[in-house]
Structures are given as C-alpha cells and as structure tokens.
Scaffold this motif. Structure first.
Motif, PDB file in Angstrom:
ATOM      1  N   LEU A 152       7.688 -73.874   8.196  1.00 41.45           N
ATOM      2  CA  LEU A 152       6.515 -73.020   8.378  1.00 41.45           C
ATOM      3  C   LEU A 152       5.920 -72.571   7.048  1.00 41.45           C
ATOM      4  O   LEU A 152       4.747 -72.180   6.998  1.00 41.45           O
ATOM      5  N   ARG A 153       6.686 -72.643   5.993  1.00 40.29           N
ATOM      6  CA  ARG A 153       6.177 -72.270   4.673  1.00 40.29           C
ATOM      7  C   ARG A 153       5.472 -73.420   3.973  1.00 40.29           C
ATOM      8  O   ARG A 153       4.742 -73.199   3.000  1.00 40.29           O
ATOM      9  N   LEU A 154       5.709 -74.639   4.425  1.00 44.75           N
ATOM     10  CA  LEU A 154       5.141 -75.811   3.755  1.00 44.75           C
ATOM     11  C   LEU A 154       3.706 -76.038   4.215  1.00 44.75           C
ATOM     12  O   LEU A 154       3.436 -76.075   5.425  1.00 44.75           O
ATOM     13  N   PRO A 155       2.777 -76.227   3.297  1.00 46.46           N
ATOM     14  CA  PRO A 155       1.363 -76.334   3.670  1.00 46.46           C
ATOM     15  C   PRO A 155       0.928 -77.704   4.163  1.00 46.46           C
ATOM     16  O   PRO A 155      -0.157 -77.837   4.721  1.00 46.46           O
ATOM     17  N   ASN A 156       1.751 -78.727   3.963  1.00 44.54           N
ATOM     18  CA  ASN A 156       1.329 -80.082   4.322  1.00 44.54           C
ATOM     19  C   ASN A 156       2.527 -80.839   4.881  1.00 44.54           C
ATOM     20  O   ASN A 156       3.008 -81.804   4.296  1.00 44.54           O
ATOM     21  N   ALA A 157       3.010 -80.377   6.047  1.00 44.96           N
ATOM     22  CA  ALA A 157       4.265 -80.908   6.581  1.00 44.96           C
ATOM     23  C   ALA A 157       4.201 -81.107   8.087  1.00 44.96           C
ATOM     24  O   ALA A 157       3.406 -80.471   8.789  1.00 44.96           O
ATOM     25  N   ASP A 172       7.724 -94.150  11.280  1.00 49.99           N
ATOM     26  CA  ASP A 172       6.472 -93.586  11.803  1.00 49.99           C
ATOM     27  C   ASP A 172       5.789 -92.713  10.752  1.00 49.99           C
ATOM     28  O   ASP A 172       4.570 -92.785  10.557  1.00 49.99           O
ATOM     29  N   PHE A 173       6.581 -91.895  10.051  1.00 55.18           N
ATOM     30  CA  PHE A 173       6.014 -91.028   9.012  1.00 55.18           C
ATOM     31  C   PHE A 173       5.479 -91.846   7.852  1.00 55.18           C
ATOM     32  O   PHE A 173       4.410 -91.541   7.296  1.00 55.18           O
ATOM     33  N   LEU A 174       6.184 -92.899   7.477  1.00 53.21           N
ATOM     34  CA  LEU A 174       5.713 -93.756   6.390  1.00 53.21           C
ATOM     35  C   LEU A 174       4.379 -94.408   6.741  1.00 53.21           C
ATOM     36  O   LEU A 174       3.548 -94.660   5.864  1.00 53.21           O
ATOM     37  N   THR A 175       4.164 -94.653   8.019  1.00 56.96           N
ATOM     38  CA  THR A 175       2.919 -95.290   8.468  1.00 56.96           C
ATOM     39  C   THR A 175       1.785 -94.288   8.661  1.00 56.96           C
ATOM     40  O   THR A 175       0.657 -94.514   8.217  1.00 56.96           O
ATOM     41  N   HIS A 176       2.086 -93.163   9.306  1.00 56.20           N
ATOM     42  CA  HIS A 176       1.030 -92.248   9.741  1.00 56.20           C
ATOM     43  C   HIS A 176       0.927 -90.975   8.911  1.00 56.20           C
ATOM     44  O   HIS A 176      -0.071 -90.251   9.019  1.00 56.20           O
ATOM     45  N   GLY A 177       1.932 -90.663   8.099  1.00 51.34           N
ATOM     46  CA  GLY A 177       1.869 -89.457   7.292  1.00 51.34           C
ATOM     47  C   GLY A 177       1.988 -88.201   8.129  1.00 51.34           C
ATOM     48  O   GLY A 177       2.525 -88.214   9.236  1.00 51.34           O
ATOM     49  N   VAL A 178       1.471 -87.109   7.595  1.00 49.59           N
ATOM     50  CA  VAL A 178       1.557 -85.814   8.271  1.00 49.59           C
ATOM     51  C   VAL A 178       0.559 -85.753   9.427  1.00 49.59           C
ATOM     52  O   VAL A 178      -0.646 -85.911   9.232  1.00 49.59           O
ATOM     53  N   VAL A 179       1.084 -85.532  10.608  1.00 49.73           N
ATOM     54  CA  VAL A 179       0.239 -85.324  11.783  1.00 49.73           C
ATOM     55  C   VAL A 179       0.637 -83.983  12.382  1.00 49.73           C
ATOM     56  O   VAL A 179       1.741 -83.818  12.898  1.00 49.73           O
ATOM     57  N   ASN A 180      -0.252 -83.008  12.271  1.00 52.34           N
ATOM     58  CA  ASN A 180      -0.022 -81.688  12.858  1.00 52.34           C
ATOM     59  C   ASN A 180      -1.359 -81.113  13.306  1.00 52.34           C
ATOM     60  O   ASN A 180      -2.402 -81.789  13.204  1.00 52.34           O
ATOM     61  N   ALA A 181      -1.365 -79.899  13.795  1.00 50.12           N
ATOM     62  CA  ALA A 181      -2.602 -79.320  14.312  1.00 50.12           C
ATOM     63  C   ALA A 181      -3.698 -79.272  13.247  1.00 50.12           C
ATOM     64  O   ALA A 181      -4.871 -79.546  13.524  1.00 50.12           O
ATOM     65  N   ALA A 182      -3.312 -78.955  12.015  1.00 50.21           N
ATOM     66  CA  ALA A 182      -4.313 -78.846  10.943  1.00 50.21           C
ATOM     67  C   ALA A 182      -4.921 -80.199  10.612  1.00 50.21           C
ATOM     68  O   ALA A 182      -6.142 -80.322  10.457  1.00 50.21           O
ATOM     69  N   THR A 183      -4.087 -81.251  10.523  1.00 55.40           N
ATOM     70  CA  THR A 183      -4.640 -82.564  10.190  1.00 55.40           C
ATOM     71  C   THR A 183      -5.484 -83.114  11.329  1.00 55.40           C
ATOM     72  O   THR A 183      -6.474 -83.818  11.092  1.00 55.40           O
ATOM     73  N   LEU A 184      -5.135 -82.788  12.580  1.00 57.74           N
ATOM     74  CA  LEU A 184      -5.960 -83.231  13.704  1.00 57.74           C
ATOM     75  C   LEU A 184      -7.316 -82.522  13.701  1.00 57.74           C
ATOM     76  O   LEU A 184      -8.351 -83.131  14.007  1.00 57.74           O
ATOM     77  N   GLN A 185      -7.322 -81.249  13.334  1.00 56.05           N
ATOM     78  CA  GLN A 185      -8.593 -80.517  13.222  1.00 56.05           C
ATOM     79  C   GLN A 185      -9.451 -81.087  12.101  1.00 56.05           C
ATOM     80  O   GLN A 185     -10.677 -81.208  12.228  1.00 56.05           O
ATOM     81  N   GLN A 186      -8.801 -81.460  10.998  1.00 55.33           N
ATOM     82  CA  GLN A 186      -9.536 -82.085   9.884  1.00 55.33           C
ATOM     83  C   GLN A 186     -10.146 -83.407  10.324  1.00 55.33           C
ATOM     84  O   GLN A 186     -11.277 -83.735   9.960  1.00 55.33           O
ATOM     85  N   ARG A 187      -9.391 -84.157  11.122  1.00 52.45           N
ATOM     86  CA  ARG A 187      -9.899 -85.429  11.617  1.00 52.45           C
ATOM     87  C   ARG A 187     -11.107 -85.202  12.523  1.00 52.45           C
ATOM     88  O   ARG A 187     -12.106 -85.935  12.464  1.00 52.45           O
ATOM     89  N   LEU A 188     -11.027 -84.171  13.367  1.00 54.44           N
ATOM     90  CA  LEU A 188     -12.143 -83.863  14.258  1.00 54.44           C
ATOM     91  C   LEU A 188     -13.382 -83.453  13.465  1.00 54.44           C
ATOM     92  O   LEU A 188     -14.502 -83.910  13.745  1.00 54.44           O
ATOM     93  N   ALA A 189     -13.167 -82.612  12.428  1.00 55.52           N
ATOM     94  CA  ALA A 189     -14.300 -82.169  11.619  1.00 55.52           C
ATOM     95  C   ALA A 189     -14.946 -83.342  10.885  1.00 55.52           C
ATOM     96  O   ALA A 189     -16.164 -83.406  10.763  1.00 55.52           O
ATOM     97  N   ALA A 190     -14.124 -84.262  10.406  1.00 53.65           N
ATOM     98  CA  ALA A 190     -14.650 -85.403   9.669  1.00 53.65           C
ATOM     99  C   ALA A 190     -15.455 -86.349  10.562  1.00 53.65           C
ATOM    100  O   ALA A 190     -16.347 -87.053  10.094  1.00 53.65           O
ATOM    101  N   GLU A 226       3.374 -73.909  -2.657  1.00 50.90           N
ATOM    102  CA  GLU A 226       2.807 -74.765  -3.703  1.00 50.90           C
ATOM    103  C   GLU A 226       3.151 -76.234  -3.487  1.00 50.90           C
ATOM    104  O   GLU A 226       2.585 -77.111  -4.144  1.00 50.90           O
ATOM    105  N   LEU A 227       4.070 -76.512  -2.567  1.00 58.73           N
ATOM    106  CA  LEU A 227       4.558 -77.879  -2.384  1.00 58.73           C
ATOM    107  C   LEU A 227       3.609 -78.617  -1.424  1.00 58.73           C
ATOM    108  O   LEU A 227       3.743 -78.524  -0.209  1.00 58.73           O
ATOM    109  N   THR A 228       2.671 -79.333  -1.985  1.00 55.73           N
ATOM    110  CA  THR A 228       1.611 -79.945  -1.187  1.00 55.73           C
ATOM    111  C   THR A 228       1.846 -81.434  -0.899  1.00 55.73           C
ATOM    112  O   THR A 228       1.043 -82.062  -0.204  1.00 55.73           O
ATOM    113  N   THR A 229       2.915 -82.007  -1.409  1.00 54.21           N
ATOM    114  CA  THR A 229       3.253 -83.395  -1.100  1.00 54.21           C
ATOM    115  C   THR A 229       3.409 -83.551   0.412  1.00 54.21           C
ATOM    116  O   THR A 229       4.062 -82.720   1.052  1.00 54.21           O
ATOM    117  N   PRO A 230       2.843 -84.601   1.021  1.00 53.13           N
ATOM    118  CA  PRO A 230       3.054 -84.818   2.456  1.00 53.13           C
ATOM    119  C   PRO A 230       4.542 -84.871   2.768  1.00 53.13           C
ATOM    120  O   PRO A 230       5.274 -85.690   2.204  1.00 53.13           O
TER     121      PRO A 230
END
Length: 274
Positions: A223-228, A254-272, A199-203
């Motif tokens: 691995l349990r966090l959905p947005n990490a 780096d995190f303050l600038t770019h936020g969460v960067v993982n396989a899921a966010t890269l796929q979202q970027r590709l889809a967008a 349930e913890l969706t905060t970046p």
C-alpha cells in the motif's frame, strides 16, 4: 563452478546467456540459488535468466565482512556491471526482497521491474527473541534433523515438499558462514526504508503467501508503493518458489508481459483513450 570476483569476493552465478531481457534472481536469508531453477525452467526460454549466491551463502566464498543489505545490493550491481548488463528485472525472495527495495531506492536507473517475493518488511524483520535464540541454537548445533522436521511441520502445502530438496535446503542453511548467519540477520533487523517507499517508482510486483508470518508487513508495504500490483497465494507460506512453483512462474511471466495492472493504471488507460 561459475564464479566472479565481485567487490573482492568470489560470487557464484549462472547465466542462461539468452539474448532476451535479463532477469536476476536473488535468494533469501540462509538460502541459495537452489530456489530458482524450478521457476526458470517454467519461464519462456527467451528471457536471459541469472541466478547468484550472495557472499557467505550457497556456493559463494565466505569473507569476514560485508553481510549487510546495502553491501548485497552493491554486489548485485557490480555483478551485472561485469556481465555487461545495463538494465534488468530483479526478483528477490525474503532478504533478497529487502535487497530489492534498496536497489529500487538507490539504483532505480538500473531496474526495468522489481519483483518482491515474501520480502522482509520495509521496517525490518521482527521475531520474538525466544524464537530467534532457538533458531540460533539449532544452527550452531548443526541439527539438520530437527530443522528438516520443522520445515515439514510448518509447510502450508506439505504435499508439495520433496524430501530430498527439503533436506538439501537445510544443508544449505547450515553451510552459510557465521558472519552471514549473524550479521545478515542483524542487518534485516535494523533495516528501515518505510518512510521512503513512496519514492520507489519502479514497476513492482509484490508476491505474498497467505500463510506467511510476513503477510501483514507485505500488505502494508504494498500500500505504500506508488507503482505496484499485488498477488497473494492461498495456502502458501514463506517459501513461495518451492511451495507453489507453477503458480509463481505463471504470475511472474504475466507481470513480465503486462507490467503493473491496478485501479490507477486502468484509470490512466481510460483517460488516455478518451
């Protein structure tokens, strides 16, 4: 000494007062705000950085009760309310990381980002009873010499240790209230939000030390966090801000600038972009 009355307790805090994005830094069990100046001085000066000592530790007062992760989280929210801060990034080390999980689950509307630095596991702290009892005996005996020796021997990067700072950290640990020493530990032992981490969706940035006993728990929680996203520091133990200040400050910026960067966010970027 800058203190405020928060939930009936005088809490020490320091605020750089800049106009930029606010970041609140919280220490670990028997720690203090001393963990953070070396990190803050390495960050861009545009951030508004806040440090605090929780009840019973550092330069805050020693009440008779309230030494639970839930109360510490409530104190964080009450303090930022008094400072007129609506949303902020929270950085918590060890026990402070457990507080961060609680904030992410109960006060997500107040958080822009969450940084968990070698946090207590979502299923609570685990330590053999013999080791815990040994630590209690040293604390009650006020054996600063032996505690300092143990910190040096168990450091993954002993060459980074400063003798004066190491002794000061031990003195801080010995200065916490008895309620903090005993009840905070009991709260960490009883802590259990494992089934709610989805349930913890905060970046979130999870930072772990490869030589830390909490590494396995940190990896499992990541691995349990959905947005990490995750960073593991090689040859670093539990005291990440002290053992690797340059590395930690760099990855935090780096995190303050770019936020969460993982396989899921890269796929979202590709889809967008399609």
């Amino acid at each position: 000494m800058p203190t405020r009355s928060v939930n009936g307790v005088e809490l020490w805090h320091e605020d750089t007062g800049n106009e930029g994005e606010p970041i609140l830094f919280h220490h670990g069990y028997t720690g203090s705000h001393d963990s953070w100046p070396a990190i803050i001085e390495r960050l861009p000066s545009s951030y508004r950085c806040l440090m605090m000592d929780c009840r019973g530790a550092g330069d805050s007062s020693h009440p008779v009760d309230g030494y639970t992760i839930e109360q510490y989280a409530a104190d964080v929210i009450a303090l930022v309310d008094q400072l007129g801060i609506d949303r902020f990034t929270y950085v918590g080390h060890s026990m402070g990381g457990g507080i961060g999980m609680w904030l992410g689950l109960h006060h997500a509307d107040r958080l822009d980002r969450l940084v968990l630095v070698a946090p207590v596991g979502s299923g609570g702290i685990k330590m053999p009873r013999k080791l815990r009892e040994s630590a209690r005996q040293l604390w009650y005996a006020r054996d600063a010499e032996e505690l300092t020796r143990q910190r040096v021997v168990t450091a993954a990067r002993p060459e980074t240790l400063d003798d004066v700072q190491t002794k000061a950290r031990v003195e801080r640990a010995l200065s916490v209230s008895e309620g903090h020493f005993e009840e905070s530990w009991a709260s960490m032992a009883a802590f259990n939000v494992t089934d709610r981490l989805a349930e913890l969706t905060t970046p979130t940035l999870m930072v772990a030390g490869a030589a830390d006993a909490l590494l396995r728990a940190n990896l499992e929680d990541y691995l349990r966090l959905p947005n990490a996203t995750l960073h593991v520091l090689s040859r670093v133990g539990h005291l990440i801000p002290a053992e690797a200040p340059d590395d930690f400050a760099e990855l935090l910026a780096d995190f303050l600038t770019h936020g969460v960067v993982n396989a899921a966010t890269l796929q979202q970027r590709l889809a967008a972009s399609s």
